[in-house]
Design a protein around this motif. Structure first.
Motif: not given
Length: 281
Positions: A126-139, A141-154
């Motif tokens: 599920v985390g990868a699915q959240v992160a993929e939205v950010l990577r697709h739309h904003t470019g 990085s994998r690490a940046e998208a992961r941190q943003a996804a964790l923040a969104a889940l929280d």
């Protein structure tokens, strides 16, 4: 259903301000082999930045077909749009190519659906699915998208986001899956969130939690929200304005308090009369 104006604080767009999203004279048909279903007929509505617009009506009233048209998500064929405009940021979304519309989906306008199990990929964490939205739309990085996804889940109230990030959809409860869908919709900070019956598949207690979460996030991020529902109690507590649909048409629209206290259309009156009430013993 009578409402006390002190019970809700409606968003009031500045006088004369342009709507963020405006649907004008939209008609949607489904052309089948032996017949044509006129799902939406000459529908017009608008939503301003920061407000919540509820679109209500019984099943088959055309509310979901209208919402899906905004992002071009009705299946084509058999769906065709014979007339109308959907204006966002000065452009008609109906005239955009699939590639152009893809830049708007999830980035500017996001959607939460009824059943997350049909929207989440069962084979992807599920985390990868959240992160993929950010990577697709904003470019990002994998690490940046992961941190943003964790923040969104929280942010959407998912406990132990690090653990949930690594899990698959089937490992989560229905309420947690819907929170993941909301996190996925919000991670790129869209200006409009369309929530299509977001609590239908959930039990009553979890429904309340999800609705409270949507209201909180809408206020926190000053998003426009289009809430598709048949539940008038949800509308009463969550929306600023309401559009009532019946047989593919808008039969009434206006401020929630005005429409509920003084319904002008007979269909609206019947909907309100059918709303269950808890009477004092």
């Amino acid at each position: 259903m009578t409402m006390d104006r002190t019970e809700t604080t409606a968003h009031r767009p500045p006088a004369g301000s342009a709507p963020l999203l405006e649907i004008e004279g939209l008609s949607v048909d489904f052309r089948l082999e032996t017949s044509t279903v006129h799902a939406v007929r000459d529908v017009s509505l608008r939503v301003h930045a920061g407000e919540t617009l509820a679109v209500v009506g019984e099943s088959g009233s055309g509310k979901s077909a209208t919402a899906l048209s905004v992002l071009g998500l009705n299946p084509s064929p058999p769906c065709v749009v014979p007339s109308g405009r959907i204006m966002f940021d000065g452009q008609d979304l109906l005239t955009l190519t699939e590639k152009e519309l893809g830049r708007i989906r999830g980035r500017e306008i996001a959607m939460v659906f009824q059943d997350p199990m049909t929207s989440l990929d069962p084979l992807q964490r599920v985390g990868a699915q959240v992160a993929e939205v950010l990577r697709h739309h904003t470019g990002a990085s994998r690490a940046e998208a992961r941190q943003a996804a964790l923040a969104a889940l929280d942010e959407v109230g998912i406990p132990e986001p690090e653990l949930r990030y690594r899990q698959y959809p089937h490992e989560l409860s229905g309420g947690l899956r819907q929170r993941v869908m909301i996190a996925t919709a919000l991670v790129a900070r869209p200006r409009i969130l369309i929530a299509d019956e977001p609590t239908t598949a959930l039990d009553v207690t979890v429904q309340r939690q999800i609705l409270d979460l949507l209201v909180e996030l809408q206020r926190r991020h000053d998003m426009a929200v289009v809430l598709i529902t048949h539940d008038l109690a949800v509308v009463a507590e969550s929306a600023d304005r309401v559009v009532v649909m019946h047989q593919g048409r808008v039969v009434e629209s206006g401020d929630v308090l005005d429409v509920f206290d003084h319904p002008a259309d007979d269909y609206t009156r019947r909907l309100l009369a059918a709303t269950p009430r808890l009477e004092a013993a």
